[in-house]
Design an enzyme around this catalytic site. Structure first.
Site, short mmCIF file in Angstrom:
data_model
loop_
_atom_site.label_atom_id
_atom_site.label_comp_id
_atom_site.label_asym_id
_atom_site.label_seq_id
_atom_site.Cartn_x
_atom_site.Cartn_y
_atom_site.Cartn_z
N SER A 1 0.85 -1.19 0.00
CA SER A 1 0.00 0.00 0.00
C SER A 1 0.89 1.24 0.00
CB SER A 1 -0.88 0.00 1.26
OG SER A 1 -1.48 1.25 1.48
N TYR B 1 -1.61 -1.61 10.23
CA TYR B 1 -1.75 -1.76 8.77
C TYR B 1 -0.55 -1.14 8.07
CZ TYR B 1 -3.69 -1.16 4.07
OH TYR B 1 -3.89 -1.19 2.71
#
Length: 255
Positions: free
Chosen positions: A137, A150
């Site tokens: 990401s 995350y």
């Protein structure tokens, strides 16, 4: 006949990639935890002429995932493995994420990813060919304060993937890291906050497939957001904190 394995294939980017690659000359091996949604994606891919196998399995099951990969590879050697399964981190009220959420996020997004990537790598090294794509990401470059687990897991996946790429490339195996920005997916729908330059999962799949075909070390998009995220990592903390303030968010309570 190319053989492509995709984890997290029941929705979002994984499902879009499955549909993108589906064709009469392709065998797809699709993995996810939700059997109903996974079968629906498989049916859509079969309708496009692909041969499809499905496996309902949690990526956190290290032994089970290793056995699954070995069996799938024995039936038809895997050409491309896309390690995509992931969950959001964060907190429903925007508070500090709980220990439970943090550990679950790391277990799926990092340990689960390696449970897929490393056995696949072993199989590919044994025959001297193959490609592995790790879906990270842009949060790997610009950590989100509301999702530290995350962000940390995706940053570790980026670093691990780039290190592996240099190590195994002389042995005929390609490793790529994918760092998307905001994509409209069911997982993204749980995210309550600003989502600049958001794109559809189908558009993301096109960009990912194009980058993998070119064997880019990092497939980062959209371009402007990727440049901003990479630049943020070079800023002093005070400026980075100000810049990231607009990216505050909350995660809807998991059902």
């Amino acid at each position: 006949m190319p053989v492509i394995l995709i984890t997290g294939a029941s929705s979002g980017i994984g499902a879009a990639l499955a549909r993108h690659y589906a064709a009469p000359s392709v065998t797809l091996v699709l993995n996810a935890r939700d059997p109903v949604r996974l079968e629906a994606v498989a049916d859509a891919c079969r309708a496009k002429g692909a041969e499809v196998e499905i496996e309902r399995l949690d990526v956190r099951d290290r032994a089970g995932m290793r056995d699954f990969l070995r069996a799938a590879d024995a039936r038809h050697p895997l050409d491309l493995v896309i390690v995509n399964a992931a969950i959001n981190g964060g907190h429903p009220t925007g508070g500090i994420e709980t220990e439970e959420t943090a550990f679950e996020t790391v277990d799926i997004n990092l340990n689960g990813a390696l449970n897929v990537a490393l056995p696949a790598l072993t199989l590919m090294l044994a025959r001297g060919r193959g490609q592995i794509a790790l879906v990270s990401s842009l949060a790997a470059y610009a950590p989100l304060p509301d999702a530290p687990a995350y962000s940390g897991a995706k940053a570790a996946l980026l670093a691990h993937g780039l290190a592996l790429r240099d190590k195994v490339k002389p042995h005929g195996v390609r490793v790529n890291v994918v760092t998307p920005g905001y994509v409209r997916t069911p997982m993204g729908g749980d995210y309550k906050g600003w989502r600049p330059l958001e794109m559809s999962a189908d558009e993301a799949a096109i960009r990912i497939a194009r980058g993998l075909a070119r064997d880019l070390d990092v497939v980062a998009f959209p371009r402007r957001l990727a440049a901003a995220a990479r630049g943020a990592a070079l800023l002093p903390e005070r400026l980075r904190r100000i810049g990231m303030h607009g990216f505050r968010f909350q995660i809807r309570q998991r059902r």
